[in-house]
Design a protein around this motif. Structure first.
Motif, PDB file in Angstrom:
ATOM      1  N   SER A 222      -3.939  -0.068 -14.231  1.00 55.32           N
ATOM      2  CA  SER A 222      -3.186  -0.272 -15.958  1.00 55.32           C
ATOM      3  C   SER A 222      -3.226   0.693 -16.715  1.00 55.32           C
ATOM      4  CB  SER A 222      -4.231  -1.373 -16.214  1.00 55.32           C
ATOM      5  OG  SER A 222      -5.477  -1.030 -16.727  1.00 55.32           O
ATOM      6  N   LEU A 223      -3.890   1.884 -16.407  1.00 55.57           N
ATOM      7  CA  LEU A 223      -3.826   2.951 -17.176  1.00 55.57           C
ATOM      8  C   LEU A 223      -2.579   4.022 -16.846  1.00 55.57           C
ATOM      9  CD1 LEU A 223      -7.707   4.165 -17.062  1.00 55.57           C
ATOM     10  CD2 LEU A 223      -6.461   2.824 -18.914  1.00 55.57           C
ATOM     11  N   SER A 224      -2.124   3.702 -15.713  1.00 53.67           N
ATOM     12  CA  SER A 224      -0.880   4.341 -15.081  1.00 53.67           C
ATOM     13  C   SER A 224       0.075   3.710 -14.419  1.00 53.67           C
ATOM     14  CB  SER A 224      -1.427   5.655 -14.127  1.00 53.67           C
ATOM     15  OG  SER A 224      -0.029   6.358 -13.754  1.00 53.67           O
ATOM     16  N   PRO A 225       0.885   2.747 -15.184  1.00 52.52           N
ATOM     17  CA  PRO A 225       1.700   1.734 -14.484  1.00 52.52           C
ATOM     18  C   PRO A 225       2.919   2.390 -13.790  1.00 52.52           C
ATOM     19  CG  PRO A 225       1.467   1.155 -16.817  1.00 52.52           C
ATOM     20  CD  PRO A 225       0.642   2.632 -16.563  1.00 52.52           C
ATOM     21  N   GLY A 226       3.029   2.029 -12.496  1.00 55.31           N
ATOM     22  CA  GLY A 226       4.119   2.533 -11.714  1.00 55.31           C
ATOM     23  C   GLY A 226       3.436   3.843 -11.047  1.00 55.31           C
ATOM     24  N   ALA A 227       2.258   4.379 -11.359  1.00 53.11           N
ATOM     25  CA  ALA A 227       1.791   5.902 -10.866  1.00 53.11           C
ATOM     26  C   ALA A 227       2.635   6.712 -11.041  1.00 53.11           C
ATOM     27  CB  ALA A 227       1.814   5.475  -9.056  1.00 53.11           C
ATOM     28  N   ARG A 228       3.257   6.766 -12.380  1.00 52.70           N
ATOM     29  CA  ARG A 228       3.736   7.968 -12.905  1.00 52.70           C
ATOM     30  C   ARG A 228       2.967   9.058 -13.288  1.00 52.70           C
ATOM     31  NH1 ARG A 228       6.171   3.740 -15.949  1.00 52.70           N
ATOM     32  NH2 ARG A 228       4.904   4.242 -17.753  1.00 52.70           N
ATOM     33  N   LYS A 230       0.233  10.134 -11.493  1.00 51.86           N
ATOM     34  CA  LYS A 230      -0.616  10.392 -10.360  1.00 51.86           C
ATOM     35  C   LYS A 230      -1.901  10.394 -10.732  1.00 51.86           C
ATOM     36  CE  LYS A 230       3.001  13.435  -8.970  1.00 51.86           C
ATOM     37  NZ  LYS A 230       3.264  14.809  -8.563  1.00 51.86           N
ATOM     38  N   ARG A 231      -2.502   8.986 -11.311  1.00 52.63           N
ATOM     39  CA  ARG A 231      -3.986   8.895 -11.527  1.00 52.63           C
ATOM     40  C   ARG A 231      -4.998   8.402 -10.534  1.00 52.63           C
ATOM     41  NH1 ARG A 231      -6.137   7.919 -17.642  1.00 52.63           N
ATOM     42  NH2 ARG A 231      -7.988   7.802 -16.775  1.00 52.63           N
ATOM     43  N   LEU A 232      -4.097   7.765  -9.655  1.00 54.13           N
ATOM     44  CA  LEU A 232      -4.791   7.048  -8.494  1.00 54.13           C
ATOM     45  C   LEU A 232      -4.310   7.340  -7.312  1.00 54.13           C
ATOM     46  CD1 LEU A 232      -5.819   3.343  -8.362  1.00 54.13           C
ATOM     47  CD2 LEU A 232      -4.945   4.316  -6.498  1.00 54.13           C
ATOM     48  N   ILE A 233      -5.354   7.809  -6.442  1.00 54.50           N
ATOM     49  CA  ILE A 233      -4.826   8.513  -4.758  1.00 54.50           C
ATOM     50  C   ILE A 233      -5.676   7.482  -3.897  1.00 54.50           C
ATOM     51  CG2 ILE A 233      -5.031  10.616  -3.591  1.00 54.50           C
ATOM     52  CD1 ILE A 233      -5.126  12.014  -6.158  1.00 54.50           C
ATOM     53  N   PRO A 234      -4.835   6.901  -3.324  1.00 55.13           N
ATOM     54  CA  PRO A 234      -5.426   6.051  -2.051  1.00 55.13           C
ATOM     55  C   PRO A 234      -5.673   6.795  -0.909  1.00 55.13           C
ATOM     56  CG  PRO A 234      -3.289   5.226  -2.783  1.00 55.13           C
ATOM     57  CD  PRO A 234      -3.525   6.450  -3.274  1.00 55.13           C
ATOM     58  N   VAL A 235      -6.998   6.537  -0.125  1.00 49.85           N
ATOM     59  CA  VAL A 235      -7.368   7.583   1.053  1.00 49.85           C
ATOM     60  C   VAL A 235      -7.793   6.439   2.058  1.00 49.85           C
ATOM     61  CG1 VAL A 235      -9.030   8.698   1.891  1.00 49.85           C
ATOM     62  CG2 VAL A 235      -8.276   9.447  -0.149  1.00 49.85           C
ATOM     63  N   LYS A 236      -6.988   6.506   3.214  1.00 50.16           N
ATOM     64  CA  LYS A 236      -7.385   5.656   4.331  1.00 50.16           C
ATOM     65  C   LYS A 236      -8.036   6.633   5.449  1.00 50.16           C
ATOM     66  CE  LYS A 236      -5.161   2.825   7.937  1.00 50.16           C
ATOM     67  NZ  LYS A 236      -3.792   2.605   8.514  1.00 50.16           N
ATOM     68  N   TYR A 237      -9.281   6.217   5.729  1.00 50.57           N
ATOM     69  CA  TYR A 237     -10.148   7.125   6.633  1.00 50.57           C
ATOM     70  C   TYR A 237     -10.538   6.543   7.895  1.00 50.57           C
ATOM     71  CZ  TYR A 237     -14.631   4.920   6.284  1.00 50.57           C
ATOM     72  OH  TYR A 237     -15.692   3.958   6.282  1.00 50.57           O
ATOM     73  N   LYS A 238     -10.070   5.229   8.230  1.00 50.00           N
ATOM     74  CA  LYS A 238     -10.433   4.606   9.550  1.00 50.00           C
ATOM     75  C   LYS A 238      -9.336   3.481   9.659  1.00 50.00           C
ATOM     76  CE  LYS A 238     -14.337   1.663   7.880  1.00 50.00           C
ATOM     77  NZ  LYS A 238     -15.760   1.255   8.094  1.00 50.00           N
ATOM     78  N   SER A 239      -9.074   3.103  10.959  1.00 51.14           N
ATOM     79  CA  SER A 239      -8.025   2.016  11.164  1.00 51.14           C
ATOM     80  C   SER A 239      -8.676   0.784  10.448  1.00 51.14           C
ATOM     81  CB  SER A 239      -7.983   1.851  12.698  1.00 51.14           C
ATOM     82  OG  SER A 239      -9.146   1.571  13.194  1.00 51.14           O
ATOM     83  N   MET A 240      -7.699  -0.218  10.057  1.00 52.33           N
ATOM     84  CA  MET A 240      -8.085  -1.543   9.387  1.00 52.33           C
ATOM     85  C   MET A 240      -7.504  -2.510  10.224  1.00 52.33           C
ATOM     86  SD  MET A 240      -7.089  -0.178   5.446  1.00 52.33           S
ATOM     87  CE  MET A 240      -7.521  -1.926   5.056  1.00 52.33           C
ATOM     88  N   LYS A 241      -8.350  -3.670  10.373  1.00 55.07           N
ATOM     89  CA  LYS A 241      -7.891  -4.879  10.954  1.00 55.07           C
ATOM     90  C   LYS A 241      -7.037  -5.714   9.886  1.00 55.07           C
ATOM     91  CE  LYS A 241     -12.233  -5.435  13.325  1.00 55.07           C
ATOM     92  NZ  LYS A 241     -13.447  -6.492  13.632  1.00 55.07           N
ATOM     93  N   ASN A 242      -7.419  -5.526   8.731  1.00 55.44           N
ATOM     94  CA  ASN A 242      -6.424  -6.241   7.615  1.00 55.44           C
ATOM     95  C   ASN A 242      -5.404  -5.311   7.258  1.00 55.44           C
ATOM     96  OD1 ASN A 242      -8.071  -8.615   7.191  1.00 55.44           O
ATOM     97  ND2 ASN A 242      -9.780  -7.354   6.589  1.00 55.44           N
ATOM     98  N   GLU A 243      -4.168  -6.081   6.419  1.00 58.57           N
ATOM     99  CA  GLU A 243      -3.385  -5.108   5.659  1.00 58.57           C
ATOM    100  C   GLU A 243      -3.640  -4.223   4.812  1.00 58.57           C
ATOM    101  OE1 GLU A 243       0.189  -7.582   4.864  1.00 58.57           O
ATOM    102  OE2 GLU A 243       0.638  -8.321   6.998  1.00 58.57           O
ATOM    103  N   MET A 274      -6.299  18.638  -8.187  1.00 59.31           N
ATOM    104  CA  MET A 274      -6.323  19.746  -9.138  1.00 59.31           C
ATOM    105  C   MET A 274      -4.972  19.973  -9.923  1.00 59.31           C
ATOM    106  SD  MET A 274      -7.753  22.237  -5.999  1.00 59.31           S
ATOM    107  CE  MET A 274      -7.716  23.933  -7.004  1.00 59.31           C
ATOM    108  N   LEU A 275      -4.106  19.121  -9.805  1.00 56.52           N
ATOM    109  CA  LEU A 275      -2.789  19.092 -10.623  1.00 56.52           C
ATOM    110  C   LEU A 275      -3.304  18.922 -12.316  1.00 56.52           C
ATOM    111  CD1 LEU A 275      -0.380  16.864  -8.667  1.00 56.52           C
ATOM    112  CD2 LEU A 275      -0.146  19.253  -8.969  1.00 56.52           C
TER     113      LEU A 275
END
Length: 276
Positions: A222-228, A230-243, A274-275
């Protein structure tokens, strides 16, 4: 737009969410409000695209996202049925909002309390172990780490790779840095919005079950609509059963599970934090 309460927004969604060939639906409204094709494709994956559109609109159009503009657009789209049904509720919401603003403007100045029992430090000033206990200084972090308890081992590796190397980043890890005794939701909101430049989301199957992670993620979005920003960075660190969570699919992720790019993982993540 803040004048419109949840009930009015929900009823707008009941009118506009169903895709219709004979009448303008939420996609026509999105185009009229300046959304791109890709933004509309992202919104259509959400359960209530109309509500999400109205939530993001003020960030896309600062100063121009008003109730009057919304009603004018609905009128130009020929949705007189919506205007007729919601006119009374919209007018009532706006009147209540203006009345609250008037009451706030007319509030008398309060005499400073002199009772010795009044706390000297604001609850949201002394919330991390590095804060000044007298409230004269607060700790600022490079990133807030959103994670669930079962992923703590990976978070500890993240601390070693990002804080204890040449990157020298300062991470906010709830279990390590936050003092006990205050409301979890208030602290999380304060840290994400005002004390952390970005947020890293550690995504896993356990993350999907966490109400706290869900709140933190939606609050950051909500603080960065549309991720313009770059406030939120998703990290996937292991395989997932769910989507992978739908609200994060439109954001570029750091994938620790890909063996071809794993050696670049920590450098990519560090550089993004660091951006400026």
């Amino acid at each position: 737009m803040v004048a419109l309460n949840f009930g009015v927004r929900r009823r707008l969604g009941l009118y506009l969410n169903p895709r219709a060939a004979a009448a303008a639906d939420w996609t026509a409204l999105a185009e009229a409000l300046g959304c791109s094709f890709l933004e509309i494709r992202r919104l259509e994956r959400l359960p209530d695209p109309t509500a999400a559109l109205l939530e993001e609109w003020p960030g896309r159009c600062p100063g121009g996202a008003t109730v009057g503009r919304l009603l004018a657009v609905l009128r130009s789209l020929g949705r007189d049925d919506v205007l007729t049904d919601l006119a009374g509720s919209v007018e009532e919401d706006c009147k209540k909002y203006l009345q609250r603003k008037q009451e706030e403007a007319n509030q008398p100045l309060q005499v400073p309390a002199v009772d010795s029992s009044v706390p000297k430090t604001s609850e949201l000033m002394g919330i991390t172990i590095r804060d000044d206990p007298y409230g004269s200084g607060t700790e600022i972090f490079d990133a807030f780490i959103c994670y669930c308890q079962k992923d703590l081992q990976f978070v500890q590796e993240m601390i070693r790779e990002l804080e204890q190397t040449e990157f020298k980043l300062k991470l906010c890890v709830f279990d390590r840095d936050v003092l006990p005794g205050a409301c979890v939701w208030s602290i999380s909101g304060e840290l994400i919005e005002k004390r952390c430049r970005r947020m890293v989301v550690v995504v896993s199957d356990d993350y999907l079950e966490s109400d706290e992670c869900d709140f933190q993620t939606k609050f950051a979005l909500s603080l960065s609509p549309g991720a313009r920003h770059k406030r939120l960075i998703p990290v996937k660190y292991k395989s997932m059963k769910n989507e992978f969570p739908s609200i994060l699919r439109f954001i570029t992720i750091c994938d620790y599970t890909n063996p071809c790019t794993k050696k670049w993982f920590w450098t990519r993540l560090a550089k993004s934090l660091m951006l400026p």
